[in-house]
Design a protein around this motif. Sequence first.
Motif, short mmCIF file in Angstrom:
data_model
loop_
_atom_site.label_atom_id
_atom_site.label_comp_id
_atom_site.label_asym_id
_atom_site.label_seq_id
_atom_site.Cartn_x
_atom_site.Cartn_y
_atom_site.Cartn_z
N GLU A 89 95.05 36.53 -81.81
CA GLU A 89 94.58 35.30 -81.17
C GLU A 89 93.14 35.54 -80.30
OE1 GLU A 89 98.17 34.97 -79.00
OE2 GLU A 89 99.19 34.60 -80.87
N ALA A 90 93.12 36.82 -80.00
CA ALA A 90 91.87 37.13 -79.27
C ALA A 90 91.15 38.34 -79.82
CB ALA A 90 92.11 37.35 -77.66
N THR A 91 89.89 38.72 -79.63
CA THR A 91 89.22 39.69 -79.92
C THR A 91 89.36 40.73 -78.89
OG1 THR A 91 87.12 39.17 -79.20
CG2 THR A 91 87.47 38.48 -81.46
N LEU A 92 89.30 42.07 -79.29
CA LEU A 92 89.29 43.23 -78.16
C LEU A 92 88.44 42.78 -76.91
CD1 LEU A 92 89.57 46.84 -79.56
CD2 LEU A 92 90.94 45.55 -77.77
N HIS A 93 87.01 42.33 -77.25
CA HIS A 93 86.19 42.17 -76.47
C HIS A 93 86.46 41.29 -75.33
CE1 HIS A 93 81.91 42.12 -75.17
NE2 HIS A 93 82.10 40.76 -75.02
N GLN A 94 87.29 40.01 -75.76
CA GLN A 94 87.83 38.99 -75.10
C GLN A 94 88.94 39.50 -73.84
OE1 GLN A 94 88.50 36.45 -78.28
NE2 GLN A 94 87.51 34.89 -77.27
N ALA A 95 89.67 40.48 -74.45
CA ALA A 95 90.79 40.81 -73.68
C ALA A 95 90.41 42.02 -72.64
CB ALA A 95 91.95 41.30 -74.64
N LEU A 96 89.52 42.61 -73.15
CA LEU A 96 89.18 43.97 -72.13
C LEU A 96 88.46 43.46 -70.75
CD1 LEU A 96 87.66 46.64 -74.40
CD2 LEU A 96 89.84 46.71 -73.32
N ILE A 97 89.19 43.89 -69.76
CA ILE A 97 88.64 43.48 -68.47
C ILE A 97 87.87 44.54 -67.80
CG2 ILE A 97 89.51 42.76 -66.16
CD1 ILE A 97 92.10 41.99 -67.61
N LYS A 98 86.51 44.39 -67.14
CA LYS A 98 85.82 45.53 -66.67
C LYS A 98 86.49 45.52 -65.26
CE LYS A 98 81.41 45.20 -66.51
NZ LYS A 98 79.81 45.92 -66.62
N ASP A 99 86.63 46.96 -64.88
CA ASP A 99 87.01 47.22 -63.39
C ASP A 99 85.93 46.54 -62.48
OD1 ASP A 99 87.18 50.02 -61.14
OD2 ASP A 99 88.68 48.29 -61.55
N LYS A 100 86.37 46.34 -61.28
CA LYS A 100 85.43 45.56 -60.23
C LYS A 100 84.38 46.78 -59.65
CE LYS A 100 88.71 45.10 -56.69
NZ LYS A 100 90.13 44.81 -57.34
N ASN A 101 85.11 47.80 -59.46
CA ASN A 101 84.36 49.19 -58.84
C ASN A 101 83.31 49.84 -59.95
OD1 ASN A 101 85.26 48.38 -56.40
ND2 ASN A 101 87.25 49.37 -56.62
#
Lengths: 220, 292
Positions: free
Chosen positions: B89-101
């Motif tokens: 339902e989603a690609t890896l690129h869409q699911a990965l969240i970049k850390d804010k720090n």
Amino acid sequence: MIATSIKLNSATFDYYILRINSNSSLQEIQSKLITLREFDKTSRHLVIECDSQLDLTSFSQQIQQIDALAMQYGLEINFILANQFTRGGIIAGKPVIDLPSTLKPQVILNQTLLIDEPVRSGIMVKNDGDVIVTSLVSHNAEIIATGNIHIYGDCRGRVIAGNGGNKKAKIFIGRFNAELISIAGVYRVIEDKLPDSLHNKAVQIFLDDKERLNIMPLAI
Amino acid sequence: MKQKIRGQMQLKHTIVGANMAKEAKVIVVTSGKGGVGKTTTSASFATGLANRGFKTVVIDFDIGLRNLDLIMGCERRVVYDFVNVICGEATLHQALIKDKNCDNLYILAASQTKDKDALSEENVGRIIAELKKTFDYVVCDSPAGIEKGAFMALYFADEALIVTNPEVSSVRDSDRILGILASKSQRAVEGREKIKEHMIITRYNPERVESGEMLSIEDIQDILRIPVLGVTPESQDVLQASNTGTPVINLVGTNVAEAYADIVARFLGEDKPMRFTVAEKKGFLKRMFGGK
């Protein structure tokens, strides 16, 4: 005579095969039964195997005679092995049973299993033959061998030797702290603290002639 | 004596490593027992690696009871999760969240609503293989227990961090997990070189160890027989960190943060002496006027 075990109606027992032919005299058979009694005092089951072509009526008579003889020695004829010479459902009141080929007597190859890594919790090691562990055996790990078990490191788990009835099997442990020990079905759970001569020391475990488990420190 | 030997062995390890092409490593953080500090350790360990310049992704395998995103402080930024990627339902690129720090650190959150049955060796393997192409380290935060989620987390591991508390039930469960790693992981099943095991002892309280209530490092090593990567002390900073949504290694200056930084350093081959393992001797004034 060959001794082997057979599974029948989910009960296991050892039986001895008595091979007879038309020339077997009652005396020969009697001496064989006496030898068997001396060799194995607890045997109770006997199975007849026929070596050559027999006349059915005389064979039937022979079986009845052997049966009466066997009764005197506390042995019971359970069935007759079906082969090319014996056919038919029942002879002299004894059923003729065909053993599947997998149950025919086989020579067991004793192979020793060597384990160099720690045997961790929850792992069960089973082997037909001896087992040697050069590292430790953790709590709740099981070693089951038909032969002897040698553990060079700590033993904190369960060791079951002589699985299948080998009363001469022995257990050798480098640092003894086991939870359960068993040889040929005679087992003991170790819950209380062991005496200092045994706890975390090198020991040898064996069955004495009264079939009791003996734990003896090894002089190393 | 023990530490010196380990230092020499690690030196050999780095020399050999420098000659080989760097392939991404999958590290599972597991324990068997619940509540010992797996998620805390995954978050801080992954952050520590990312801070050192390695591209790191940390995956939460606790489907249904996710909390890695909470600890990392990104629970409000989760759009797609692990199960969405598995089901296409989603690609890896869409699911990965970049850390804010930290730019090098990415998080793949678990699903809160979906069933664990979505996980299988093939589809999890596919995702990990894809992640290994772009990242240096893939850290898998395992759930407690030995059921499907934990099994999937450890199946593809190259190295394992076994998190243990210095008490008997935790050590027993760690022993069980070591057995599973040695027999049911992909490396074991395929007959390859076995998973490299490291122990991390968390919530270590030296006073209680000296009074005999808690197991010491030597006791734990005697039972588990794997090398100790590090020891983190019992600390109230861990709760404070999770309340503010930041991995505890970011609370610079605290004992726990220092301990995790040491752990990352030792993992990368540096020789650091063990700290926070000996009870502080209270000075006269401290004893007179109390204080920790």
